[in-house]
Design an enzyme around this catalytic site. Structure first.
Site, PDB file in Angstrom:
ATOM      1  N   TRP A  98      59.939  23.037  25.857  1.00 45.16           N
ATOM      2  CA  TRP A  98      60.288  24.304  25.229  1.00 45.16           C
ATOM      3  C   TRP A  98      60.608  24.165  23.744  1.00 45.16           C
ATOM      4  CZ3 TRP A  98      64.729  24.516  22.567  1.00 45.16           C
ATOM      5  CH2 TRP A  98      65.689  23.536  22.840  1.00 45.16           C
ATOM      6  N   ASN A  99      61.002  22.974  23.267  1.00 44.94           N
ATOM      7  CA  ASN A  99      61.683  22.906  21.968  1.00 44.94           C
ATOM      8  C   ASN A  99      60.757  23.083  20.766  1.00 44.94           C
ATOM      9  OD1 ASN A  99      60.548  20.421  22.594  1.00 44.94           O
ATOM     10  ND2 ASN A  99      62.190  19.226  21.687  1.00 44.94           N
ATOM     11  N   ARG A 146      49.021  20.160  19.706  1.00 40.78           N
ATOM     12  CA  ARG A 146      48.842  18.713  19.531  1.00 40.78           C
ATOM     13  C   ARG A 146      48.041  18.121  20.694  1.00 40.78           C
ATOM     14  NH1 ARG A 146      54.220  15.599  18.330  1.00 40.78           N
ATOM     15  NH2 ARG A 146      53.774  16.294  16.209  1.00 40.78           N
ATOM     16  N   PRO A 173      53.427  25.893  30.165  1.00 43.44           N
ATOM     17  CA  PRO A 173      54.540  25.768  29.224  1.00 43.44           C
ATOM     18  C   PRO A 173      55.872  25.741  29.961  1.00 43.44           C
ATOM     19  CG  PRO A 173      53.799  28.039  29.311  1.00 43.44           C
ATOM     20  CD  PRO A 173      52.878  27.259  30.210  1.00 43.44           C
ATOM     21  N   ALA A 174      56.890  25.273  29.266  1.00 41.69           N
ATOM     22  CA  ALA A 174      58.227  25.245  29.857  1.00 41.69           C
ATOM     23  C   ALA A 174      58.692  26.654  30.179  1.00 41.69           C
ATOM     24  CB  ALA A 174      59.204  24.574  28.892  1.00 41.69           C
ATOM     25  N   GLY A 232      58.159  15.481  27.951  1.00 39.99           N
ATOM     26  CA  GLY A 232      59.374  15.968  28.587  1.00 39.99           C
ATOM     27  C   GLY A 232      60.275  14.832  29.026  1.00 39.99           C
ATOM     28  N   GLU A 275      54.842  11.371  26.987  1.00 40.44           N
ATOM     29  CA  GLU A 275      55.769  11.185  25.871  1.00 40.44           C
ATOM     30  C   GLU A 275      57.108  11.650  26.399  1.00 40.44           C
ATOM     31  OE1 GLU A 275      58.376  11.936  23.280  1.00 40.44           O
ATOM     32  OE2 GLU A 275      57.093  13.614  22.698  1.00 40.44           O
ATOM     33  N   ARG A 295      68.123  18.305  13.330  1.00 42.65           N
ATOM     34  CA  ARG A 295      66.858  19.041  13.407  1.00 42.65           C
ATOM     35  C   ARG A 295      66.789  19.767  14.749  1.00 42.65           C
ATOM     36  NH1 ARG A 295      60.867  16.448  14.093  1.00 42.65           N
ATOM     37  NH2 ARG A 295      59.635  18.255  13.444  1.00 42.65           N
ATOM     38  N   SER A 349      58.253  11.870  11.815  1.00 42.55           N
ATOM     39  CA  SER A 349      56.934  12.462  12.023  1.00 42.55           C
ATOM     40  C   SER A 349      56.208  12.612  10.694  1.00 42.55           C
ATOM     41  CB  SER A 349      57.058  13.841  12.692  1.00 42.55           C
ATOM     42  OG  SER A 349      57.664  13.727  13.945  1.00 42.55           O
TER      43      SER A 349
END
Length: 336
Positions: free
Chosen positions: A37-38, A46, A62-63, A115, A137, A165, A328
């Site tokens: 979700w974030n 991606r 999606p979440a 997740g 990931e 962040r 990143s």
């Protein structure tokens, strides 16, 4: 189980329609994409871009906390002319059941997941039975090492970016601040002052610098972990209590003298809590940093670049930020 399915249909140069499969659609196999979700747009795009480039269709789940971004992206791709059936979005609050059904379909040739480590282990068990290609990931427990020769003002600014962040709700967020004992108190005081100045409020406000957490469950878990760390000997330098206001807020929190074996030191926090663990020297810092099963990212702050690089090379992580709080970069790989 699935609340909404959005197949994308676009034939030739005409208007979108629902109907038979488009013979221009890719046929490289179906990729099942499970996203958090974030960062709901970035996590989908991606994964989606390379899949489409490789000639694969995609099923995106999606979440449950952020389904609308995925549906909006799907609508935009439909308007852009993506053929029917190339991308489908399914929203559900029972993802495990969806995955079980999807993985029993022989057309699913690839799983891409971002997740929790717990969910990643579940997926590996499921995909192993069919030898489905899988990319994971998973969670992070990033150490932020501050050596005694570091510029503390710069270290604090880097720490603020690495920690706060998205309110700390990022897999690359710094969790454990491993600070040499000779500068630990000074660093803690400066970081506390910087985090105390952050304005907490609703995300829709331009003045907000610290917004709410994703849901009440996450807030309560963070509060419980902070309380447990305090019971184990940690000291609250800043924050540490759920505010009395509506919404899923948790204040910017700094804890000092956090025990190395505490819950805060062992797992991903996913919130605005900075845990400071004093270390004796760089060897001690590396040992504590590597004492984790989660090796996504790490940060090192040092006034000596050669020393900082040497420490970074000994860290068992996929990404390392030296004197910066953001790892990143479009030019660099992402992963652990």
């Amino acid at each position: 189980m699935c609340r909404r399915v959005l197949p994308l249909v676009f034939r030739g140069g005409g208007a979108p329609r629902r109907g038979a499969a488009d013979d221009r659609a890719p046929a490289g196999g179906v990729t099942l994409m499970l996203t958090p979700w974030n960062f709901p747009a970035a996590m989908i795009t991606r994964k989606l871009a390379p899949a489409l480039a490789a000639g694969c269709t995609a099923l995106v789940e999606p979440a449950e906390d952020s389904p609308l971004t995925a549906l909006h992206l799907a609508a935009l791709m439909s308007r852009a002319g993506l053929p029917e059936g190339v991308v489908s979005v399914l929203t559900t609050d029972r993802p495990a059941e969806l995955v079980e059904v999807a993985l029993h379909d022989s057309r699913v040739r690839k799983v891409a997941f971002t997740g929790s480590t717990q969910m990643g282990l579940y997926l590996l068990r499921q995909t192993a039975e069919r030898i489905v290609n899988t990319s994971l990931e998973l969670g992070g427990n990033a150490p932020f090492i501050v050596l005694d020769d570091a510029d503390l003002d710069d270290a604090v600014e880097g720490a603020l970016v690495a920690k706060m962040r998205n309110d700390g709700q990022a897999c690359t967020a710094a969790n454990r601040f491993l600070v040499q004992e000779s500068v630990a108190s000074d660093f803690a005081a400066r970081l506390s002052a910087r985090m105390a100045a952050l304005r907490m409020g609703p995300g829709a406000s331009d003045s907000t610098e610290l917004g709410p957490l994703v849901n009440g469950r996450r807030r309560d878990e963070i509060a419980a972990n902070v309380s447990a760390a305090v019971e184990q000997g940690a000291a609250v330098q800043l924050g540490g209590e759920v505010p009395e206001c509506p919404g899923f807020f948790y204040p910017a929190t700094v804890l000092t003298d956090v025990p190395r074996d505490s819950t805060l030191g062992a797992q991903e926090i996913f919130g605005p809590v900075a845990s400071i663990i004093p270390v004796e020297h760089d060897d001690d810092a590396v040992a504590v940093a590597n004492d984790s099963e989660l090796g996504l990212a790490a940060y090192v702050s040092s006034g000596d670049l050669a020393c900082g690089l040497a420490v970074g090379e000994r860290l068992e992580v996929g990404m390392m930020g030296l004197n910066r709080g953001l790892v990143s970069d479009p030019a660099a790989p992402f992963g652990g």
